[in-house]
Design an enzyme around this catalytic site. Structure first.
Site, PDB file in Angstrom:
ATOM      1  N   THR A  40      -1.012  -1.095   2.914  1.00  0.00           N
ATOM      2  CA  THR A  40      -2.023  -1.665   2.032  1.00  0.00           C
ATOM      3  C   THR A  40      -3.381  -1.045   2.224  1.00  0.00           C
ATOM      4  O   THR A  40      -3.654  -0.421   3.231  1.00  0.00           O
ATOM      5  CB  THR A  40      -2.136  -3.155   2.425  1.00  0.00           C
ATOM      6  OG1 THR A  40      -0.953  -3.783   2.059  1.00  0.00           O
ATOM      7  CG2 THR A  40      -3.295  -3.834   1.764  1.00  0.00           C
ATOM      8  N   ASP A  56      -5.425  -3.416  -3.111  1.00  0.00           N
ATOM      9  CA  ASP A  56      -4.555  -2.689  -4.029  1.00  0.00           C
ATOM     10  C   ASP A  56      -3.393  -3.618  -4.368  1.00  0.00           C
ATOM     11  O   ASP A  56      -3.400  -4.790  -3.982  1.00  0.00           O
ATOM     12  CB  ASP A  56      -4.066  -1.386  -3.387  1.00  0.00           C
ATOM     13  CG  ASP A  56      -3.001  -1.625  -2.327  1.00  0.00           C
ATOM     14  OD1 ASP A  56      -1.929  -1.006  -2.399  1.00  0.00           O
ATOM     15  OD2 ASP A  56      -3.270  -2.437  -1.422  1.00  0.00           O
ATOM     16  N   ARG A  58       0.244  -2.664  -4.227  1.00  0.00           N
ATOM     17  CA  ARG A  58       1.594  -2.115  -3.984  1.00  0.00           C
ATOM     18  C   ARG A  58       2.212  -2.773  -2.752  1.00  0.00           C
ATOM     19  O   ARG A  58       1.585  -2.815  -1.690  1.00  0.00           O
ATOM     20  CB  ARG A  58       1.496  -0.613  -3.763  1.00  0.00           C
ATOM     21  CG  ARG A  58       2.815   0.031  -3.356  1.00  0.00           C
ATOM     22  CD  ARG A  58       2.643   1.505  -3.073  1.00  0.00           C
ATOM     23  NE  ARG A  58       2.561   2.273  -4.301  1.00  0.00           N
ATOM     24  CZ  ARG A  58       2.509   3.603  -4.337  1.00  0.00           C
ATOM     25  NH1 ARG A  58       2.522   4.283  -3.219  1.00  0.00           N
ATOM     26  NH2 ARG A  58       2.430   4.243  -5.473  1.00  0.00           N
ATOM     27  N   LYS A  72      -2.502  -9.572  -3.504  1.00  0.00           N
ATOM     28  CA  LYS A  72      -2.783  -9.597  -2.076  1.00  0.00           C
ATOM     29  C   LYS A  72      -4.016 -10.425  -1.731  1.00  0.00           C
ATOM     30  O   LYS A  72      -4.323 -10.605  -0.554  1.00  0.00           O
ATOM     31  CB  LYS A  72      -2.984  -8.177  -1.564  1.00  0.00           C
ATOM     32  CG  LYS A  72      -1.734  -7.351  -1.731  1.00  0.00           C
ATOM     33  CD  LYS A  72      -1.833  -6.011  -1.069  1.00  0.00           C
ATOM     34  CE  LYS A  72      -0.667  -5.149  -1.508  1.00  0.00           C
ATOM     35  NZ  LYS A  72      -0.716  -3.810  -0.964  1.00  0.00           N
ATOM     36  N   GLY A  86       0.106  -6.258   6.130  1.00  0.00           N
ATOM     37  CA  GLY A  86       1.128  -6.454   7.146  1.00  0.00           C
ATOM     38  C   GLY A  86       2.411  -6.919   6.480  1.00  0.00           C
ATOM     39  O   GLY A  86       2.726  -6.513   5.377  1.00  0.00           O
ATOM     40  N   SER A 168      -2.970   0.239   5.942  1.00  0.00           N
ATOM     41  CA  SER A 168      -2.721   1.661   6.178  1.00  0.00           C
ATOM     42  C   SER A 168      -3.771   2.530   5.499  1.00  0.00           C
ATOM     43  O   SER A 168      -4.061   3.625   5.950  1.00  0.00           O
ATOM     44  CB  SER A 168      -1.325   2.033   5.684  1.00  0.00           C
ATOM     45  OG  SER A 168      -1.201   1.680   4.322  1.00  0.00           O
ATOM     46  N   ASP A 205      -3.638   7.324   0.338  1.00  0.00           N
ATOM     47  CA  ASP A 205      -2.679   6.725   1.265  1.00  0.00           C
ATOM     48  C   ASP A 205      -1.385   6.475   0.515  1.00  0.00           C
ATOM     49  O   ASP A 205      -1.389   5.948  -0.587  1.00  0.00           O
ATOM     50  CB  ASP A 205      -3.255   5.409   1.814  1.00  0.00           C
ATOM     51  CG  ASP A 205      -2.246   4.667   2.670  1.00  0.00           C
ATOM     52  OD1 ASP A 205      -2.110   3.455   2.504  1.00  0.00           O
ATOM     53  OD2 ASP A 205      -1.607   5.333   3.505  1.00  0.00           O
ATOM     54  N   SER A 208      -0.377   2.671  -0.239  1.00  0.00           N
ATOM     55  CA  SER A 208      -1.146   1.886  -1.208  1.00  0.00           C
ATOM     56  C   SER A 208      -1.025   2.529  -2.565  1.00  0.00           C
ATOM     57  O   SER A 208      -0.873   3.745  -2.684  1.00  0.00           O
ATOM     58  CB  SER A 208      -2.624   1.840  -0.833  1.00  0.00           C
ATOM     59  OG  SER A 208      -2.781   1.568   0.520  1.00  0.00           O
TER      60      SER A 208
END
Lengths: 273, 252
Positions: A40, A56, A58, A72, A86, A168, A205, A208
């Site tokens: 994330t 984000d 995903r 999220k 997480g 991440s 990243d 994400s």
């Protein structure tokens, strides 16, 4: 020897009873089911009138995108929201649980919830589970004492910061914040900076992706901007899209069977209570 | 790791741990780096190529050396920046010295350009990795020859590529996003330095092995300039840093 579940008094916190058996199973080659993680990018910043949170959308299960447009940014209280990174189940469960506790507390005290209350409830729960509840959160809100922004780590430690990133994609987003953040941003500047940081995570990243969600919390008013930006639209080869008009495909034969004759409709009394 | 048992006179056993893997036929290989340099960032700009690196050499978690020059010029046309094991970088410089020397001895008016040096380094790194004895570095090779700008990277396993902007180590995660968003083809030297300093500042804040002592090197058709070491100004004046846990006792 481990006691039976019926005998053990409920003390709360992590029960280490099954750890030996789990280790033995792992040695024998049993594979634990993989978690659905939210690899994330989540961010938060404090601006002049309050707090802005961003995330984000995903959710990944290893290398596969499980949900292209998940939410999220979780509701905690009308004036407090929490972004979660997480394991998806852990962030959902822990934010739901603390949200209910805050609601009950509001009924008991008759006052608006404070961010430190949510913070203390989260950190004491996560600490008692010794990091096994894999939830990394960015908690933000505005209460009677002012705007607050905190990060909560899976082991239960917290930070109080003017701007924060987790997940991440946190390094990509932090690079944007560290170079562009200043105190006293206006609402438009804040939303723009948060969107830029999330986009940096989305494009740099792999964990994400998809869209940008933003939540703006000010004194007395919260704006939840779901899918504020959609920088990854579904594209088609032809800009006009596809349109199959009748007559494009040759019809060889037509047979129409009315279904009414196959199904019997009967009048029956409704089920009795 | 093999353990040698050394028996003392009083019967106490002292165990010495060997740091290299020596197998039956007596070969050695690198297992981990000791003195390391952190990120190097580089990008092309209007007149040439510009590289930046800090001057720190860390020995594990200690900041042991604070004046390590991690960017050197190679021949007339190239600049080499390295992160990773410093001793391996010095060895690579010796190989390149020999390469340039032989090239000069030909005295044929031709000189090795950045593309050729990059290729040579790729072969060296890949061959060492195939022998399980890598040179533990990430190298950034930039240069200009006959007006053509070149910027490439080689990793310790031999992965190599060419791009408009590169970064090693932590720079990949912190500097690359900024460069991808803000790099343009026609940056002037001042703009390029500003952009690099933006990335260096983020690295200084967020990379634990970075120090506030940088060198910026530029290469154009005219030649190479490696700047004197200098420091960036950091900002710690956020009001939230004054009393961070005022609203939340017990956090920090």
């Amino acid at each position: 020897m481990a006691r039976l579940a019926a005998d053990a008094p409920t003390k709360g916190g992590f029960s280490f009873d099954l750890c030996q058996r789990n280790e033995m199973l792992l040695k024998k080659g049993m594979h634990l089911p993989t978690f659905r993680k939210t690899g994330t990018t989540i961010v938060g910043l404090v601006f002049q009138d309050g707090v802005i949170l961003g995330a984000d959308t995903r959710a990944t299960e290893g290398p596969i995108v499980a949900d292209k447009n998940c939410e999220k940014i979780h509701y905690m209280a009308p004036n407090i929201y929490c972004c979660g990174a997480g394991t998806a189940a852990d962030t959902e469960a822990v934010t739901d649980m603390v949200s209910s506790q805050l609601q009950l507390h509001r009924y008991a005290t008759g006052r608006e919830s404070r961010v430190v209350t949510a913070l203390t409830l989260l950190k004491s729960h996560l600490f008692s589970y010794q990091g096994h509840v894999s939830a990394a959160l960015v908690l933000g809100g505005v209460d009677i004492t002012g705007p607050h922004l905190h990060t909560v780590y899976p082991h239960g430690s917290t930070d109080t910061l003017p701007f924060a990133t987790m997940g991440s994609g946190s390094l990509a987003a932090m690079a944007v914040f560290e170079s562009k953040f200043r105190e006293g941003l206006t609402k438009e500047e804040g939303i723009k900076l948060v969107s830029e940081a999330i986009c940096s995570g989305i494009f740099n990243d792999l964990g994400s992706g998809s869209n940008v969600d933003v939540c703006v919390i000010t004194k007395g008013h919260t704006e939840y901007l779901r899918n504020h930006q959609l920088p990854n639209p579904r594209t088609y080869v032809s800009s006009r899209g596809y349109n199959f008009v009748k007559g494009h495909t040759e019809v060889l034969s037509t047979k129409i069977t009315p279904l009414k004759s196959k199904v019997e409709v009967a009048e029956v009394d409704a089920m009795e209570e | 790791m093999e353990r040698l048992a050394i028996h003392h006179a009083n019967g106490m056993e002292m165990v010495a741990v060997k740091d290299s893997a020596i197998s039956e036929n007596g070969t050695e290989r690198t297992l981990y780096p000791y003195v390391t340099g952190t990120s190097v960032i580089g990008m092309k700009y209007k007149d040439g190529v510009i590289l930046a690196a800090d001057m720190g050499g860390s020995y594990g978690s200690t900041l042991r050396y604070k004046s390590v020059e991690r960017i050197k010029h190679i021949g007339k046309h190239s600049l080499l920046g390295a992160s990773g094991e410093i001793s391996d970088f010095q060895e690579i410089l010796r190989y390149l010295d020999e390469l340039i020397l032989y090239d000069n001895m030909w005295d044929d008016g031709n000189s090795l350009g950045p593309k050729e040096v990059h290729n040579y380094l790729t072969r060296v790194m890949y061959n060492r990795r195939n022998k399980f004895n890598p040179l533990w570095n990430s190298l950034v090779l930039g240069g200009v020859k006959n007006g053509q700008k070149y910027l490439g990277m080689v990793g310790m396993i031999g992965t190599h590529f060419e791009d408009n902007h590169v970064a090693t180590g932590f720079g990949n995660h912190l500097a690359r996003p900024i460069l991808r968003a803000e790099w343009r083809e026609d940056l002037s030297f001042e703009e390029a330095v500003k952009l690099l300093e933006k990335c260096l500042l983020v690295l200084l804040y967020r990379d634990r092995s970075a120090i506030n002592k940088f060198q910026i090197a530029k290469i154009t058709d005219e030649g190479v300039t490696i700047s004197q070491p200098y420091a960036l100004k950091t900002y710690w004046g956020f009001s939230a840093f004054q009393n961070p846990s005022k609203g939340a006792e017990g956090s920090w």
